[in-house]
Each structure stands twice: as structure tokens, then as C-alpha cells.
Scaffold this active site. Structure first.
Site, PDB file in Angstrom:
ATOM      1  N   ASP A 190       0.909  -1.232   0.082  1.00 60.23           N
ATOM      2  CA  ASP A 190       0.020  -0.103   0.027  1.00 60.23           C
ATOM      3  C   ASP A 190       0.936   1.324   0.022  1.00 60.23           C
ATOM      4  OD1 ASP A 190      -2.284   1.618   0.271  1.00 60.23           O
ATOM      5  OD2 ASP A 190      -1.873   1.535   2.404  1.00 60.23           O
ATOM      6  N   ASP A 422      -1.807  -1.151   5.889  1.00 58.95           N
ATOM      7  CA  ASP A 422      -1.975  -0.636   7.316  1.00 58.95           C
ATOM      8  C   ASP A 422      -3.403  -0.315   7.834  1.00 58.95           C
ATOM      9  OD1 ASP A 422      -1.907   1.853   5.700  1.00 58.95           O
ATOM     10  OD2 ASP A 422      -1.820   2.944   7.542  1.00 58.95           O
ATOM     11  N   ASP A 426      -7.374  -1.856   3.316  1.00 59.58           N
ATOM     12  CA  ASP A 426      -6.109  -2.996   2.950  1.00 59.58           C
ATOM     13  C   ASP A 426      -6.741  -4.432   3.525  1.00 59.58           C
ATOM     14  OD1 ASP A 426      -4.389  -1.161   1.820  1.00 59.58           O
ATOM     15  OD2 ASP A 426      -3.598  -0.755   3.573  1.00 59.58           O
TER      16      ASP A 426
END
Length: 592
Positions: A190, A422, A426
Site C-alpha cells: 500500500d 495498514d 487494505d
């Protein structure tokens, strides 16, 4: 009322700083909404009448009234939970294989020993001495073939490795997740909060000369006015203004006058802020459509800035920056661009994964193309491996596509895909990946940490390389354990059929193999965080840099590094376990 009591069609007022309770549509007002929990966007987005807002997102600035379009149980967050549960329902082939082996191995050994003891009595009932010999041999076979050492060879190695990971502030939720790391071919990451720190920093700040105000006065005004705002961009502008003002005053040899009062502070929702400071009216914000008087006046006076400055701000936006203007008494005096700050270790980690382990690194983000490309270029991720504008289910689908593509390309061996993230956005991707790795630092979403297979408790990206290295060491240790256990037991079984073994020898072989397996596995407990230190030593030596060696016999050794970039190597009498990350060696002294 409880969020569960909100019905479709109900109207709710959301105050600044409040979390939006259910999915809905804005019917009055406009606000800046922090959607990073769902989309991963580093910047709050503006929402006005007729635009959608989602449960779990935060109203950063502005007051809005929304009409609920879904019950709490049917919100976007609830759908994420369903995606997570569906992805977690899949059982890995390794789990099935281990379960099948445990069910078959023990009965087979037991039946074989019984047949060895009973069959001679059936074939030769009168040969008592020979039959008793086969009974003794069956007992020796039963004891020798006890699968204790073989069965503990894997879990004890993983237990030691997980303990080592824990001492390095990494939580691993099971040995099979650690096993998967050595099979990785793709690592998806990410952007916001993973490759970046998830907070803004001023990248560009340009002062327009000849506008009747000094830069110091403008910076003081920005710092004072933005101190009244809680917007993330405001915090970055306050920090920058204070730092820049300190440098200016230091160079000029002047002292900062006491701050003047700020009054008539107004938040122009979704655009900026305005206030009166030291007798001057200051507006700080964007020139987008809508907004209050400050934004309207700025759009009318934009031509005063000149085409050069307008082109510059457009260039900053194309590179992923969030731009804004500072207007003093109705005239533009400065422009700026803020970006999300890159993690210090992000570039080194991506390089290590790509060059050190030969892995493909892919970025999955809900942010815009400009911001995504900028971060990708900074850390070294190829343009074709940047996937931007993804919603949570889009990230999960991309992970599935990567897994499918990887299996087709590597038909002869099992390859895996890892996801590092995080946020709540996600979580579906973390669950869909072969290995989900969550950043466990402050600000990380609890759902991401609960969904992930591995949690980096200190949020240090370098631990991904450490885990892959640890996974390879565990695999090698397991192979050594299996070879030790099987070789020792095979030797005793052969000796049994040759008549050279006794029952006490079988007991010694069984217990001894378990001890050997245990001792060999405990070597993993001595392993500290590996940061490719030996590889860095060789690289430094090849490039001709100096290498300073500190012998461990001198416990009081102290070396003044000054501003040297020399490589420091600490000799150890045993395994080289006292390794130091090179980037942590700062100017100063190191005492062993």
C-alpha cells in the site's frame, strides 16, 4: 441513538471532527472527509450536496447533513468484513497435507509392528525362539519408528523462529505464514501509511516578490492563522513556517517579535481559512470553485500571480502534490504544495526486495495517479507495477489476479504473493494474499492487524526483508531436522533387521533424535535482525571504502567517527550476530 437504530432515509448532522456513522448522501453543506480508512487517499476529499459519504470516514472540516442510504450492517465497512471472512475461509494445501499425514502415519506404523510380531506365530507356531526374536524386533521397530522427532522437527523450528521474530518486534500468527515467505515472487504494498508516513509535509513553498510584504511577515501570519485549524495540511504549514522563519531570523541576526493576535478566524469549508493578523487579512487555501469570500476573491485575483506561477502550481499538482495559495489583503503573495512524507526506510526496503531477493514489488493504492507515480518513482517501483485509484475490493481482486498470474508463470514450483498494508481499506487484500503483513505502528487500523498473518509492531518496513531471511533459515533448519531424525532412525531400523540392535538402543535413538532436533532448532533463537550486513561489507570493500574493525577483546573501545562514512565491522568470536544497520551509525562515538 445507537448506530444500529439509524434507518434508511433518516437525516443525520455530522459535526467537524466526528466520524460518519452510516453510508449516506450529503443533502446540505460541504466538508472535507478523510477517507483514508477506506480508500487509502492521503488527502481529505471534498464532499458537497448530492455526493456520497461512507461509514467510518471522518469529517475533518465543515458541517454537513446527510441522508442515510444503508443500515449500519449494510455499510461499506460491513461489506469489507464479509470480504475478509470469505478470503480467510480458504484452507492452504500445506494445512491439508499435514493433517492427512498425521492421520495416516501413526496407524500404519502401529499396524506394521503388530503384523511383524503376530505373523511369525501364524506361519511357524512351533518356532518359539524365532518368533520371540521377531516380537523383540517389532518392539524395537515400534519404538524406533515413533514419529516424535519427525513431527516436532517442524513446529519446534517455527516456535523458535516466531520467538526470534517477537524479540525483533514482529508478531507472526503461525508457522505456515512464515513458511510462505520463502516462496514469495510478488510483494504488493500500500502507499499511504506503508511506503509513506501518512502525514503531510511541505514540498514546495514559493514567495512572490514585490507584493508589499516580507517573507518573514507572511510566514508569521501562516503559522499564527493555521494554528487555529486542525486540518492535516494546516499542521504541515505551521511546522514549515516555524522552521523556515527560524532559519530566516538566524541568517538575518534578528529576533522574532512576539506573535500578534489573530481574530475573526473563519474556516471556508473545503477550501481554506481566513483571519485578520497584525492588521492584515490573510487567506490560506485553494482556488477551487465554491467556498467562501476568500476563495472567490483569490480566483478573481489569480492573474496577479502571473502565468509562470500558475504553471508552476499546475506542475506540482501533476506530480501528486496538493497546492494552495496565500493571499494578503486581497493579493496572492505565496503558493505552496504539500505531499505525504516518504518513510525513511522505504527506498532501501524496495531495493533490497527487488535486488537482494529478486522479488517483484507492486503498489496498490486508492490515491490519485500523480501522487502514486511520485512515490513509486521515489522508491524505485516500475510504472507498470503501479495500480492507483483502487477501492478495497479492487485491491483484493488485483491480489487474486497476481496470484493467478504467478501460478501460470511458475508452474513447476509454488510461488506466493504477499500484501503489506495498514488501513481498513487494505484488510480484504491482506486476507486475499498468501501472506498478509500489517503495519502495527500507531494509527494502523485494528481490522488490518486482526486480518493480517504477520504484524510489524514497530511499523518498520525493513522487517519484511528480515522475515524473508528468517523464513529461509527456518526452511533449512527443518530440512536439517528431518534429515537428522530420519537418518538416525533408519540406521537403527537397518540394525534391527540385521539383529544388531537392542531395545535400549531404540530408546536412545528416539530420545536422542528429539534432542538433536531441539538443539538444532534452538540455533534460530540466536538469530538477530539481519539487514544484509555481509552483502554491504562486500559492496563497500569493492567500492574501495575504508573498513574499521573493532576487536571484541577491547570492551572499552571508543572511536570518534566524526562525519566519516566508513564502514564499521564488529568482530565476534562466534556467529556474526551482533550486526549493526549501517544507516543507524551517525556522527559521534560508538561504545561497545
Amino acid at each position: 441513538i445507537c448506530v444500529e437504530d439509524v434507518r434508511v432515509g433518516d437525516y443525520l448532522q455530522v459535526e467537524p471532527g466526528a466520524k460518519i456513522p452510516v453510508d449516506g448522501v450529503v443533502v446540505r453543506g460541504h466538508a472535507l472527509i478523510d477517507q483514508s480508512i477506506l480508500t487509502g487517499e492521503s488527502k481529505p476529499v471534498e464532499r458537497a450536496k448530492s455526493e456520497e459519504v461512507f461509514a467510518g470516514t471522518v469529517n475533518v472540516a465543515g458541517k454537513i447533513c446527510i441522508r442515510a442510504t444503508a443500515r449500519a450492517s449494510e455499510s461499506a465497512v460491513s461489506r469489507l468484513v464479509a470480504l475478509i471472512e470469505k478470503a480467510q475461509a480458504d484452507t492452504s494445501p500445506t494445512e491439508k497435507l499435514v493433517a492427512s499425514f498425521a492421520k495416516v502415519y501413526t496407524p500404519v506404523i502401529l499396524c506394521g509392528a503388530v503384523i511383524m510380531a503376530a505373523l511369525p506365530w501364524v506361519l511357524q507356531p512351533t518356532a518359539a525362539e524365532s518368533n520371540f526374536m521377531w516380537m523383540r524386533r517389532s518392539l524395537i521397530l515400534l519404538v524406533t519408528s515413533c514419529p516424535c522427532a519427525l513431527l516436532i522437527s517442524t513446529p519446534i523450528a517455527y516456535a523458535c523462529a516466531i520467538s526470534t521474530a517477537g524479540r525483533n518486534r514482529v508478531l507472526v500468527k503461525g508457522g505456515r505464514h512464515l513458511e510462505m515467505l520463502r516462496k514469495l515472487s510478488v510483494v504488493a504494498v500500500d502507499k499511504t501509511g506503508t511506503l509513506t508516513q501518512g502525514r503531510f509535509a511541505v514540498e514546495h513553498f514559493a514567495f512572490l516578490e514585490g507584493k508589499g510584504a516580507s517573507m518573514a511577515h507572511v510566514l508569521r501570519g501562516v503559522s499564527a492563522v493555521e494554528s487555529f485549524s486542525t486540518h492535516p495540511v494546516a499542521r504541515s504549514l505551521v511546522e514549515y513556517s516555524k522552521e523556515k522563519l527560524g532559519h530566516l531570523l538566524k541568517n538575518d541576526g534578528a529576533s522574532s517579535p512576539p506573535p500578534s493576535g489573530v481574530w475573526d478566524f473563519k474556516m471556508e469549508e473545503g477550501h481554506g481559512v481566513s483571519a485578520t493578523y497584525s492588521g492584515d487579512r490573510i487567506y490560506i487555501g485553494s482556488a477551487r470553485g465554491g467556498g467562501g469570500a476568500g476563495g472567490v476573491l483569490l480566483r478573481e485575483r489569480m492573474e496577479e500571480a502571473g502565468d509562470q506561477w500558475l504553471a508552476r502550481t499546475r506542475g506540482w499538482e501533476a506530480k501528486g502534490g496538493t497546492t494552495g495559495w496565500i493571499m494578503l489583503n486581497g493579493s496572492p503573495v505565496a503558493c505552496y504544495s504539500v505531499i505525504d512524507t516518504l518513510r525513511n526506510e522505504a527506498t532501501d526496503t524496495v531495493e533490497d526486495l527487488q535486488k537482494g531477493y529478486g522479488l517483484r514489488v507492486v503498489m496498490l493504492t486508492g490515491d490519485n495517479e500523480g501522487a502514486s507515480r511520485r512515490v513509486a518513482d521515489a522508491v524505485g517501483i516500475a510504472g507498470d507495477d503501479v495500480h492507483f485509484g483502487l477501492l478495497p475490493h479492487g485491491k483484493a481482486e488485483t491480489i487474486k489476479q497476481l496470484r493467478s498470474l504467478t501460478k501460470k508463470q511458475q508452474q513447476r514450483r509454488s510461488m506466493a504473493v504477499a500484501m503489506v498494508g495498514d488501513g481498513v481499506n487494505d484488510a480484504p487484500a491482506l486476507a486475499a494474499a498468501d501472506v498478509g503483513i500489517s503495519m502495527g505502528c500507531a494509527g494502523a487500523a485494528a481490522s488490518a492487524m486482526e486480518t493480517a498473518d504477520i504484524v510489524l509492531m514497530d511499523g518498520d518496513l525493513k522487517k519484511v526483508s528480515f522475515l524473508i531471511n528468517l523464513s529461509a533459515r527456518v526452511h533449512n533448519t527443518i530440512i536439517e531436522n528431518v534429515v537428522l531424525a530420519v537418518a538416525l532412525k533408519t540406521l537403527v531400523v537397518v540394525m534391527t533387521f540385521l539383529g544388531w540392535a537392542w531395545l535400549w538402543l531404540a530408546v536412545v535413538a528416539d530420545v536422542g533424535s528429539m534432542l538433536l532436533v531441539t538443539i538444532n532448532s534452538t540455533r534460530l533463537l540466536q538469530s538477530k535482525e539481519k539487514l544484509q550486513f555481509r552483502r554491504e561489507i562486500l559492496r563497500q570493500i569493492r567500492e574501495g571504502d575504508n573498513v574499521i574493525v573493532i576487536d571484541e577483546s577491547d570492551d572499552d573501545a571508543e572511536i570518534d567517527f566524526g562525519h566519516s562514512s566508513d564502514l564499521i565491522v564488529i568482530e565476534d568470536s562466534g556467529d556474526f550476530d551482533s550486526e549493526i544497520p549501517l544507516h543507524t551509525l551517525a556522527a559521534g562515538s560508538l561504545r561497545k
